[in-house]
Write a protein that holds these residues in place. Structure first.
Motif, PDB file in Angstrom:
ATOM      1  N   GLU A  28     -22.402  88.092  17.922  1.00 16.58           N
ATOM      2  CA  GLU A  28     -22.832  89.486  17.885  1.00 16.58           C
ATOM      3  C   GLU A  28     -21.952  90.367  18.753  1.00 16.58           C
ATOM      4  O   GLU A  28     -21.660  91.517  18.399  1.00 16.58           O
ATOM      5  N   GLU A  29     -21.524  89.858  19.904  1.00 17.65           N
ATOM      6  CA  GLU A  29     -20.740  90.668  20.827  1.00 17.65           C
ATOM      7  C   GLU A  29     -19.285  90.823  20.402  1.00 17.65           C
ATOM      8  O   GLU A  29     -18.678  91.870  20.644  1.00 17.65           O
ATOM      9  N   GLU A  30     -18.700  89.811  19.750  1.00 12.69           N
ATOM     10  CA  GLU A  30     -17.260  89.812  19.503  1.00 12.69           C
ATOM     11  C   GLU A  30     -16.877  90.212  18.084  1.00 12.69           C
ATOM     12  O   GLU A  30     -15.755  90.676  17.872  1.00 12.69           O
ATOM     13  N   LEU A  31     -17.749  90.035  17.100  1.00 14.38           N
ATOM     14  CA  LEU A  31     -17.363  90.254  15.706  1.00 14.38           C
ATOM     15  C   LEU A  31     -18.155  91.405  15.093  1.00 14.38           C
ATOM     16  O   LEU A  31     -19.270  91.713  15.533  1.00 14.38           O
ATOM     17  N   VAL A  59     -17.272  71.870  13.269  1.00 15.02           N
ATOM     18  CA  VAL A  59     -17.838  73.179  12.955  1.00 15.02           C
ATOM     19  C   VAL A  59     -17.462  73.524  11.522  1.00 15.02           C
ATOM     20  O   VAL A  59     -16.305  73.360  11.115  1.00 15.02           O
ATOM     21  N   PHE A  60     -18.436  73.992  10.749  1.00 15.16           N
ATOM     22  CA  PHE A  60     -18.184  74.399   9.368  1.00 15.16           C
ATOM     23  C   PHE A  60     -18.736  75.815   9.166  1.00 15.16           C
ATOM     24  O   PHE A  60     -19.912  76.088   9.435  1.00 15.16           O
ATOM     25  N   ALA A  61     -17.861  76.735   8.679  1.00 12.46           N
ATOM     26  CA  ALA A  61     -18.296  78.082   8.275  1.00 12.46           C
ATOM     27  C   ALA A  61     -18.694  78.012   6.804  1.00 12.46           C
ATOM     28  O   ALA A  61     -17.848  77.762   5.933  1.00 12.46           O
ATOM     29  N   MET A  62     -19.980  78.235   6.497  1.00  7.53           N
ATOM     30  CA  MET A  62     -20.500  78.056   5.149  1.00  7.53           C
ATOM     31  C   MET A  62     -21.056  79.376   4.612  1.00  7.53           C
ATOM     32  O   MET A  62     -21.187  80.369   5.340  1.00  7.53           O
ATOM     33  N   GLN A  63     -21.394  79.340   3.314  1.00  5.90           N
ATOM     34  CA  GLN A  63     -21.995  80.502   2.630  1.00  5.90           C
ATOM     35  C   GLN A  63     -21.133  81.750   2.819  1.00  5.90           C
ATOM     36  O   GLN A  63     -21.622  82.833   3.116  1.00  5.90           O
ATOM     37  N   ALA A  64     -19.807  81.585   2.613  1.00  2.00           N
ATOM     38  CA  ALA A  64     -18.855  82.697   2.705  1.00  2.00           C
ATOM     39  C   ALA A  64     -18.947  83.402   4.056  1.00  2.00           C
ATOM     40  O   ALA A  64     -18.852  84.624   4.164  1.00  2.00           O
ATOM     41  N   GLY A  65     -19.134  82.614   5.128  1.00  2.00           N
ATOM     42  CA  GLY A  65     -19.182  83.206   6.455  1.00  2.00           C
ATOM     43  C   GLY A  65     -20.546  83.686   6.866  1.00  2.00           C
ATOM     44  O   GLY A  65     -20.683  84.285   7.933  1.00  2.00           O
ATOM     45  N   GLU A  79     -23.129  81.604   7.388  1.00  4.85           N
ATOM     46  CA  GLU A  79     -23.796  80.538   8.143  1.00  4.85           C
ATOM     47  C   GLU A  79     -22.754  79.687   8.840  1.00  4.85           C
ATOM     48  O   GLU A  79     -21.704  79.372   8.274  1.00  4.85           O
ATOM     49  N   ILE A  80     -23.043  79.320  10.087  1.00  2.00           N
ATOM     50  CA  ILE A  80     -22.188  78.402  10.848  1.00  2.00           C
ATOM     51  C   ILE A  80     -22.999  77.133  11.100  1.00  2.00           C
ATOM     52  O   ILE A  80     -24.101  77.198  11.661  1.00  2.00           O
ATOM     53  N   ARG A  81     -22.459  75.998  10.690  1.00  2.00           N
ATOM     54  CA  ARG A  81     -23.135  74.705  10.918  1.00  2.00           C
ATOM     55  C   ARG A  81     -22.317  73.920  11.945  1.00  2.00           C
ATOM     56  O   ARG A  81     -21.148  73.595  11.725  1.00  2.00           O
ATOM     57  N   VAL A  82     -22.944  73.662  13.114  1.00  2.00           N
ATOM     58  CA  VAL A  82     -22.274  73.025  14.264  1.00  2.00           C
ATOM     59  C   VAL A  82     -22.803  71.612  14.411  1.00  2.00           C
ATOM     60  O   VAL A  82     -24.021  71.400  14.572  1.00  2.00           O
ATOM     61  N   MET A  83     -21.906  70.644  14.338  1.00  2.00           N
ATOM     62  CA  MET A  83     -22.259  69.232  14.520  1.00  2.00           C
ATOM     63  C   MET A  83     -21.934  68.842  15.961  1.00  2.00           C
ATOM     64  O   MET A  83     -20.786  68.975  16.406  1.00  2.00           O
ATOM     65  N   VAL A  84     -22.949  68.410  16.742  1.00  2.62           N
ATOM     66  CA  VAL A  84     -22.755  68.080  18.156  1.00  2.62           C
ATOM     67  C   VAL A  84     -22.910  66.575  18.355  1.00  2.62           C
ATOM     68  O   VAL A  84     -23.495  65.848  17.528  1.00  2.62           O
ATOM     69  N   LEU A  85     -22.385  66.100  19.491  1.00  2.00           N
ATOM     70  CA  LEU A  85     -22.511  64.691  19.864  1.00  2.00           C
ATOM     71  C   LEU A  85     -23.903  64.455  20.446  1.00  2.00           C
ATOM     72  O   LEU A  85     -24.311  65.137  21.405  1.00  2.00           O
ATOM     73  N   PRO A  86     -24.676  63.539  19.903  1.00  2.00           N
ATOM     74  CA  PRO A  86     -26.059  63.351  20.399  1.00  2.00           C
ATOM     75  C   PRO A  86     -26.108  62.857  21.846  1.00  2.00           C
ATOM     76  O   PRO A  86     -27.088  63.110  22.547  1.00  2.00           O
ATOM     77  N   ASP A  87     -25.088  62.141  22.309  1.00  2.00           N
ATOM     78  CA  ASP A  87     -25.101  61.651  23.686  1.00  2.00           C
ATOM     79  C   ASP A  87     -24.803  62.763  24.685  1.00  2.00           C
ATOM     80  O   ASP A  87     -25.253  62.694  25.829  1.00  2.00           O
ATOM     81  N   ALA A  88     -24.052  63.779  24.266  1.00  2.00           N
ATOM     82  CA  ALA A  88     -23.649  64.845  25.197  1.00  2.00           C
ATOM     83  C   ALA A  88     -24.589  66.038  25.174  1.00  2.00           C
ATOM     84  O   ALA A  88     -24.654  66.800  26.147  1.00  2.00           O
ATOM     85  N   LEU A 123     -13.633  84.164   9.508  1.00  2.00           N
ATOM     86  CA  LEU A 123     -14.097  82.773   9.384  1.00  2.00           C
ATOM     87  C   LEU A 123     -13.463  81.893  10.463  1.00  2.00           C
ATOM     88  O   LEU A 123     -14.143  81.051  11.066  1.00  2.00           O
ATOM     89  N   GLU A 124     -12.160  82.082  10.685  1.00  2.00           N
ATOM     90  CA  GLU A 124     -11.494  81.271  11.718  1.00  2.00           C
ATOM     91  C   GLU A 124     -12.076  81.552  13.094  1.00  2.00           C
ATOM     92  O   GLU A 124     -12.258  80.632  13.908  1.00  2.00           O
ATOM     93  N   ARG A 125     -12.374  82.814  13.359  1.00  5.86           N
ATOM     94  CA  ARG A 125     -12.923  83.153  14.673  1.00  5.86           C
ATOM     95  C   ARG A 125     -14.331  82.594  14.849  1.00  5.86           C
ATOM     96  O   ARG A 125     -14.705  82.156  15.947  1.00  5.86           O
ATOM     97  N   LEU A 126     -15.111  82.552  13.770  1.00  7.47           N
ATOM     98  CA  LEU A 126     -16.443  81.950  13.853  1.00  7.47           C
ATOM     99  C   LEU A 126     -16.350  80.479  14.256  1.00  7.47           C
ATOM    100  O   LEU A 126     -17.081  80.006  15.146  1.00  7.47           O
ATOM    101  N   GLU A 127     -15.471  79.730  13.616  1.00  7.02           N
ATOM    102  CA  GLU A 127     -15.315  78.310  13.952  1.00  7.02           C
ATOM    103  C   GLU A 127     -14.756  78.138  15.364  1.00  7.02           C
ATOM    104  O   GLU A 127     -15.143  77.217  16.087  1.00  7.02           O
ATOM    105  N   GLU A 128     -13.864  79.038  15.752  1.00  5.65           N
ATOM    106  CA  GLU A 128     -13.262  78.939  17.087  1.00  5.65           C
ATOM    107  C   GLU A 128     -14.312  79.176  18.182  1.00  5.65           C
ATOM    108  O   GLU A 128     -14.326  78.481  19.210  1.00  5.65           O
ATOM    109  N   ILE A 129     -15.201  80.159  17.975  1.00  3.87           N
ATOM    110  CA  ILE A 129     -16.246  80.428  18.964  1.00  3.87           C
ATOM    111  C   ILE A 129     -17.142  79.208  19.150  1.00  3.87           C
ATOM    112  O   ILE A 129     -17.481  78.817  20.282  1.00  3.87           O
TER     113      ILE A 129
END
Length: 562
Positions: free
Chosen positions: A538-541, A503-509, A511-520, A487-493
């Motif tokens: 896929e490549e790392e885990l 970044v939130f790791a959900m559904q026991a790992g 699903e990853i939900r990534v919140m981005v800045l709309p201006d960037a 889980l920590e590695r998912l958020e770190e990636i």
């Protein structure tokens, strides 16, 4: 008293009676002669008395004779009975002596056979040890010869490499000088260093490639949306993977409890004879350590391990532990395990609602009762997958029975993977085809790991049910530490990408939900970021099932009314 003595007494009695009769007769005659003149009147009385005495003597003699004959007859009967009794006693004694002699001979024969068997076992062990030592010595000799040859070849090769390295060093120096001169010329023409030019070129090519790839992906997705119902079914299939249910794990080592530590010595036997025979017969390692009143059985094959456990339990309960008894109990335990497997397969079929499987498929299915996959019992996994596939098929308007059957049989090849070449999916499909299963069911089995291209919705449901049952946290053995690290590695990636706010790791790992800045990050960049994160995961885990990556770009306009 003997018969001769009885006859003698009878004769003596007869002689005495005759003598008394003769004496009486003589006295009567004398008396008559002396008184014949004087007592003529009494002559008649004397004769009458003599006749009476004579008759009494004869009667007495006849009575004594009859009594003697009766006594002699009784004595003869008793003598004959005594002889018969003596004959019976003699025959009983001979019979008992013969039985005792046979028992002694049988015991001597058993002891002799056991001694011969033990001597033969010792001779075979010594012969095997001697052959093993000879083989080891031969291998060591061959290894020494190969090492000598390799050493000589290495020395020759080292000399050649030394010569070649000297030439290469000279060529490298020349090439380095030419590259330095070419770099100076290019930097002077472009007014940029090599690193700056390389970075700008890579950035431009990467951005262009990503935008072009995203454009192609959007066109493909738009085309897939036009397919309608098939695409909708796949989306629903992915959604039902959030189902969870209870799950248990099994161990690969069995513990057998003993009534006392003295039983360990009896299990080992004289010079390890019993434990060696047990391991050779069952094919299971018997581990005896300092654990009080317990031993361990270790084997990669759970069916053999369970058979060995039942065998050892029966031997400990019976108390008679020797090689021939071990083989006898092992054969009986094999039958018990086969019955348990058959009953487990029939119970599983009744639970799922599948009743017309081929008997050979039922027998093979029963073997999965003692087989696990990453700690998950395979037979229970098949039951759970069948129920999941049936529920999803009912929701999607498909045939629940066919989907249940495909999901129930999809891992049957795991019972035969060690006996047949190929993956368990291909082996299971060939087995099902051999025993008359429908082509759609066979396709569900062979395609559930994408080894064959999926071409039916039933096969997709089988994949989804397999992923739901095996991919949930806790379904298969995974340590808590590894789970948290994933889980920590998912958020770190996800956090390493530019423009990411949270970044939130959900559904026991799952699903990853990534919140981005709309201006960037714009919409196209959000799509590219989601694809990049998924590819990097896929490549790392390593993980079971699927992980959904969702990038959320939200624009908010806020104004205050005064």
């Amino acid at each position: 008293m003997s018969l001769a003595a009885s006859v003698g007494l009878v004769l003596i009695g007869l002689l005495i009676v005759g003598l008394l009769a003769w004496i009486g007769l003589t006295l009567s005659r004398r008396k008559v002669a002396d008184t014949s003149a004087a007592f003529s009147a009494a002559e008649a009385n004397a004769k009458l008395e003599a006749a009476t005495i004579t008759a009494g003597a004869k009667s007495a003699a006849e009575l004594v004779t009859r009594q003697a004959e009766e006594s002699a007859a009784v004595l003869r009967v008793r003598a004959e009975a005594a002889e018969q009794r003596a004959e019976e006693i003699r025959r009983d004694a001979e019979t008992r002596a013969s039985e005792v002699r046979r028992e002694v001979e049988q015991r001597a024969s058993d002891v002799r056979r056991e001694a011969e068997a033990e001597a033969q076992s010792i001779r075979e062990d010594l012969r095997e040890q001697r052959l093993e030592m000879e083989r080891r010595e031969h291998r060591l000799t061959e290894r020494e010869e190969r090492l000598d040859e390799q050493h000589r070849g290495i020395e020759e090769r080292q000399g050649e490499l030394t010569t070649q390295l000297a030439g290469l060093d000279q060529r490298k120096a020349e090439i380095r000088d030419l590259e330095d001169e070419r770099r100076r010329i290019l930097e002077g023409v472009a007014n940029l260093t090599t690193e700056q030019a390389k970075a700008e070129l890579v950035t431009a090519i990467e951005a262009e490639a990503k935008r072009h790839a995203h454009t192609i992906v959007r066109d493909i997705e738009r085309q897939a949306q036009d397919e309608g119902e098939i695409k909708a079914r796949k989306i629903i299939t992915g959604a039902v993977q959030r189902l969870a249910s209870e799950q248990t794990s099994e161990s690969v080592v069995s513990v057998v409890h003993l009534p006392s530590d003295d039983m360990k010595g009896r299990i080992i036997g004289r010079e390890g004879r019993n434990i060696r025979s047990f391991e050779q017969t069952t094919g299971v390692n018997l581990i005896i350590d300092d654990t009080p009143e317990a031993v361990l059985l270790s084997c990669f094959d759970p069916v053999r391990r369970e058979t060995a456990r039942l065998t050892l339990d029966s031997l400990v309960l019976d108390g008679r532990i020797h090689p021939s008894r071990i083989e006898e109990i092992y054969e009986r335990s094999k039958g018990e395990v086969a019955e348990l497997c058959q009953r487990a397969a029939e119970d599983a079929m009744a639970d799922v609602g599948v009743t017309d499987l081929h008997p050979e498929l039922i027998r093979t299915m029963g073997l999965l009762r003692y087989r696990t996959s990453y700690g998950q019992n395979v037979l229970k996994h098949l039951i759970e997958s069948a129920h999941l596939a049936g529920m999803m098929a009912a929701e999607l308007g498909l045939d629940p029975k066919r989907c249940k059957r495909g999901a129930f049989l999809h891992d049957i090849g795991k019972a035969l993977t060690h006996e047949s070449e190929g993956s368990h999916a291909i082996v299971g499909a060939e087995l099902a085809r051999k025993y008359g299963e429908d082509d759609d069911v066979v396709h569900c089995i062979e395609a559930h790991h994408n080894e064959v291209e999926v071409r039916t919705v039933e096969a997709v449901l089988t994949q989804a049910a397999d992923a739901v049952s095996g991919g949930r946290p806790g379904a298969r053995r995974e340590s808590l530490e590894a789970y948290v690290q994933r889980l920590e590695r998912l958020e770190e990636i996800a956090m390493h990408h530019d423009g990411v706010e949270k970044v939130f790791a959900m559904q026991a790992g799952r699903e990853i939900r990534v919140m981005v800045l709309p201006d960037a990050v714009d919409d196209i960049a959000a799509q590219v970021m989601a694809r990049d994160i998924a590819k990097q995961v896929e490549e790392e885990l390593t993980y079971p099932g699927q992980i959904r990556v969702t990038v959320v770009r939200e624009s908010r306009a806020t104004e205050v009314a005064k």
